[in-house]
Scaffold this motif. Structure first.
Motif, PDB file in Angstrom:
ATOM      1  N   ARG A 271       0.850  -1.197   0.000  1.00  0.00           N
ATOM      2  CA  ARG A 271       0.000   0.000   0.000  1.00  0.00           C
ATOM      3  C   ARG A 271       0.887   1.249   0.000  1.00  0.00           C
ATOM      4  NH1 ARG A 271      -4.414  -0.678   4.679  1.00  0.00           N
ATOM      5  NH2 ARG A 271      -5.405   0.997   3.491  1.00  0.00           N
ATOM      6  N   LEU A 272       1.806   1.318  -0.952  1.00  0.00           N
ATOM      7  CA  LEU A 272       2.792   2.394  -0.939  1.00  0.00           C
ATOM      8  C   LEU A 272       2.157   3.760  -1.151  1.00  0.00           C
ATOM      9  CD1 LEU A 272       5.794   0.775  -2.836  1.00  0.00           C
ATOM     10  CD2 LEU A 272       5.221   0.720  -0.416  1.00  0.00           C
ATOM     11  N   SER A 273       1.170   3.855  -2.025  1.00  0.00           N
ATOM     12  CA  SER A 273       0.523   5.152  -2.224  1.00  0.00           C
ATOM     13  C   SER A 273      -0.220   5.593  -0.969  1.00  0.00           C
ATOM     14  CB  SER A 273      -0.441   5.091  -3.412  1.00  0.00           C
ATOM     15  OG  SER A 273      -1.474   4.147  -3.167  1.00  0.00           O
ATOM     16  N   ASP A 274      -0.674   4.612  -0.157  1.00  0.00           N
ATOM     17  CA  ASP A 274      -1.398   4.955   1.070  1.00  0.00           C
ATOM     18  C   ASP A 274      -0.498   5.638   2.089  1.00  0.00           C
ATOM     19  OD1 ASP A 274      -3.625   3.920  -0.024  1.00  0.00           O
ATOM     20  OD2 ASP A 274      -3.760   2.146   1.240  1.00  0.00           O
ATOM     21  N   ILE A 275       0.760   5.176   2.178  1.00  0.00           N
ATOM     22  CA  ILE A 275       1.630   5.791   3.186  1.00  0.00           C
ATOM     23  C   ILE A 275       1.989   7.215   2.789  1.00  0.00           C
ATOM     24  CG2 ILE A 275       3.946   5.115   2.349  1.00  0.00           C
ATOM     25  CD1 ILE A 275       4.449   4.324   5.369  1.00  0.00           C
ATOM     26  N   ILE A 276       2.013   7.497   1.487  1.00  0.00           N
ATOM     27  CA  ILE A 276       2.202   8.880   1.029  1.00  0.00           C
ATOM     28  C   ILE A 276       0.989   9.721   1.431  1.00  0.00           C
ATOM     29  CG2 ILE A 276       2.350  10.351  -1.030  1.00  0.00           C
ATOM     30  CD1 ILE A 276       4.053   8.148  -2.306  1.00  0.00           C
ATOM     31  N   PHE A 277      -0.201   9.149   1.285  1.00  0.00           N
ATOM     32  CA  PHE A 277      -1.426   9.841   1.696  1.00  0.00           C
ATOM     33  C   PHE A 277      -1.399  10.148   3.202  1.00  0.00           C
ATOM     34  CE2 PHE A 277      -5.517   9.097   3.834  1.00  0.00           C
ATOM     35  CZ  PHE A 277      -6.225  10.190   3.379  1.00  0.00           C
ATOM     36  N   VAL A 278      -1.030   9.156   4.027  1.00  0.00           N
ATOM     37  CA  VAL A 278      -1.001   9.357   5.474  1.00  0.00           C
ATOM     38  C   VAL A 278       0.023  10.423   5.834  1.00  0.00           C
ATOM     39  CG1 VAL A 278      -0.494   8.273   7.692  1.00  0.00           C
ATOM     40  CG2 VAL A 278      -1.839   7.045   6.007  1.00  0.00           C
ATOM     41  N   ALA A 279       1.189  10.401   5.174  1.00  0.00           N
ATOM     42  CA  ALA A 279       2.206  11.416   5.443  1.00  0.00           C
ATOM     43  C   ALA A 279       1.680  12.806   5.101  1.00  0.00           C
ATOM     44  CB  ALA A 279       3.470  11.111   4.653  1.00  0.00           C
ATOM     45  N   LEU A 280       0.986  12.938   3.979  1.00  0.00           N
ATOM     46  CA  LEU A 280       0.412  14.234   3.601  1.00  0.00           C
ATOM     47  C   LEU A 280      -0.611  14.699   4.628  1.00  0.00           C
ATOM     48  CD1 LEU A 280      -0.020  13.693  -0.251  1.00  0.00           C
ATOM     49  CD2 LEU A 280       1.560  15.281   0.855  1.00  0.00           C
ATOM     50  N   LYS A 281      -1.443  13.764   5.120  1.00  0.00           N
ATOM     51  CA  LYS A 281      -2.407  14.113   6.161  1.00  0.00           C
ATOM     52  C   LYS A 281      -1.692  14.593   7.422  1.00  0.00           C
ATOM     53  CE  LYS A 281      -6.406  13.209   6.542  1.00  0.00           C
ATOM     54  NZ  LYS A 281      -7.653  14.011   6.426  1.00  0.00           N
TER      55      LYS A 281
END
Length: 577
Positions: free
Chosen positions: A442-452
């Motif tokens: 879920r690599l794109s998800d961890i980018i999303f969480v970091a942005l949040k």
């Protein structure tokens, strides 16, 4: 006003002080006695859940003092002019012990606490005549019997932090079940004594409802937790804050301006708004809100804003449950629960969202029918949780996470594809062992969480009638970005590839995925409604090749311009910058 009847400025309340000491020591007391009137007037068994350090202990102590008939301490408060007769009760105050390394130790500590309560009341339990092995419930029953028949006046039982032992064994199935059996027996006896008219008032407080919902001894208790009438029973309403604490604000303002935490021309209204943004927002009815009392008082005392309440917490259990439920990548998000779901909390297998709510990390945003909608309450929680989540997912001791958010913002503002790709590559390569486990596949998800966590306004995987977008990021009220993301993993065990083979595959695959993402953007037309909301909307093609290689392409549909990452094909990106 924060002044007494003679015009003398009252002292700030001391955290953990008793009601009697606050009144005798001329401390500011926010009057909550009208909420206690129903309990003392009608009697009954009551339960209240509120987060830690939210005033439950002071509320319980105030009730105890009220039931003891000490009218002198209530002069000038709401209940003094209510018509209440200050009828005297024998009051037993208990705070549940946290010691629960095993069930025997827990029982012994609870028996000790009941015996100490007996000594405080001068009650002789005839310990030499007791059976050799007794339960905590047996000792409590004896204490109530002695007190009642000694003066023939009603007894009140007040229990603080009833779930302290449960908090220590959440998720530990066998020990939790044994502790619950002891509590089951204990509270069942409390209920029987109330039903037999020996005990007139029972008030139990705690943080969670994990035990309350599974112990039959709590049947027929009046649960005040979500009762709209008791929304402000703990905490400070904005009006209470201004009435009792406005006089302390100038010192806080001067201190913050001197330390350049506020601009030189900032005034008291600016400070009030800052404090409200930071500590207000807690609600149990979805309409009215209260400030966190601990953080508010600490801000006035230390003359600085900060995560005062959060810093006293230990949210490690939250992250353990997040990892157990594979929910780290779905956090933080808004949540929806029914009241029945909240009441079905499980000691052996606690669910994340109820635990977040009861612990003070979520609050009720609104109620529609039987559905409760929750959100993070205020800036203190948002900032502190985000920081902890970043520390959990990423190796923050080795890498400059504090600068990464600014780097991402700068890259987006300039539409700098190479810099943005480097930032996202850093996010993927700086993951901690926990972050690696949580984001597997879920690599794109961890980018999303970091942005949040870096407090970008961002959404993911939105589906509309016009199409679907993988990620939406708003930079401000004008500029936004819609990401189309493609990811492909290594075709074989990466450890079997040489550095050159790995780099060549990543570069080739990133180029291919960028083309695919760009083609998807061309046919997607999934940003129609965002064009009207944001004057400047750019599409972004994003490719993730393998574990950390990121490529970016910005596309401006109005000008038909396309700029992509310029990574050298003969060397991997530098992920240590």
């Amino acid at each position: 006003m924060s002044r007494d009847n003679e015009g003398i400025k009252l002292e700030l309340p001391i955290i953990g002080n008793s009601f009697a000491n606050m009144r005798r020591d001329n401390c500011t007391y926010v009057d909550k006695t009208r909420y206690l009137y129903k309990m003392v007037k009608q009697g009954g068994c009551y339960f209240l859940s509120r987060p830690r350090r939210f005033g439950k202990t002071l509320l319980l102590d105030t009730l105890g003092t009220l039931l003891e008939g000490n009218r002198e301490l209530f002069k000038g408060l709401w209940i003094d002019s209510s018509g209440y007769d200050f009828r005297k009760h024998q009051v037993i105050k208990l705070s549940m012990p946290e010691e629960c390394s095993n069930v025997t130790n827990f029982e012994n500590f609870l028996i000790r606490d009941v015996k100490e309560a007996a000594m405080a009341k001068g009650a002789d339990l005839n310990a030499e005549k007791m059976p050799r092995e007794v339960s905590p419930a047996y000792v409590l029953r004896e204490l109530v019997r002695v007190l009642y028949y000694r003066e023939r006046i009603p007894v009140a039982i007040l229990i603080d932090e009833y779930d302290a032992p449960i908090q220590r064994v959440l998720g530990k199935t066998k020990r939790a079940a044994k502790i619950r059996m002891v509590l089951q027996d204990f509270y069942s006896h409390v209920k029987k004594m109330y039903e037999n008219d020996v005990v007139r008032v029972v008030f139990v407080t705690g943080i969670t409802k994990f035990a309350y919902s599974t112990i039959t001894g709590f049947n027929n208790y009046i649960d005040l937790t979500l009762d709209p009438e008791y929304n402000a029973v703990c905490g400070f309403t904005p009006d209470e804050f201004m009435k009792h604490f406005e006089e302390y604000l100038p010192d806080v303002l001067d201190n913050r301006k001197s330390k350049k935490r506020m601009p030189p021309d900032a005034d008291l209204e600016d400070l009030k708004k800052e404090i409200i943004d930071y500590y207000d927002g807690y609600s149990w009815d979805g309409k009215n809100r209260v400030l966190n009392p601990f953080s508010t008082v600490m801000t006035l005392r230390e003359k600085t804003l900060g995560p005062h309440w959060y810093d006293t917490a230990n949210p490690s259990l939250l992250f353990e449950i997040l990892e157990r439920d594979k929910g780290v990548m779905d956090f933080p998000v808004n949540a929806k629960m029914t009241a029945s779901y909240l009441n079905k909390a499980n000691i052996e297998n606690p669910k994340l969202n109820p635990l977040l709510f009861y612990s003070g990390y979520l609050t009720v945003e609104k109620i529609i029918g039987k559905d409760y909608f929750f959100k993070l309450p205020n800036k203190e929680i948002v900032e502190a949780l985000n920081n902890d989540l970043l520390d959990y997912l990423f190796d923050s001791e080795k890498h400059p996470l504090d600068k990464l958010g600014g780097r991402i913002r700068n890259a987006l503002e300039k539409c700098d594809a190479t810099s943005l790709a480097q930032c996202f590559s850093d996010i993927l390569s700086w993951r901690s062992p926990e972050g690696l486990r949580a984001s597997e596949g879920r690599l794109s998800d961890i980018i999303f969480v970091a942005l949040k966590c870096f407090q970008f306004k961002t959404y993911r995987e939105l589906t509309e009638s016009e199409g679907r977008m993988d990620l939406f990021v708003a930079l401000d009220t004008r500029k936004a970005f819609i990401f189309e993301i493609k990811h492909e993993n290594y075709p074989c065990d990466v450890n079997k590839l040489t550095a050159k083979q790995k780099n060549e595959w990543e570069a080739k695959t990133a180029e291919k995925l960028l083309v695919e993402a760009k083609e998807q953007i061309d046919i997607g037309k999934h940003d129609v409604k965002y064009r009207s909301a944001y004057p400047e909307v750019k599409d972004v093609a994003m490719a993730i090749a393998g574990h950390t290689r990121v490529a970016i392409g910005f596309f401006d549909p109005k000008e038909n311009l396309y700029e992509k990452t310029d990574f050298p094909k003969d060397s991997p990106p530098n992920t240590d910058s």
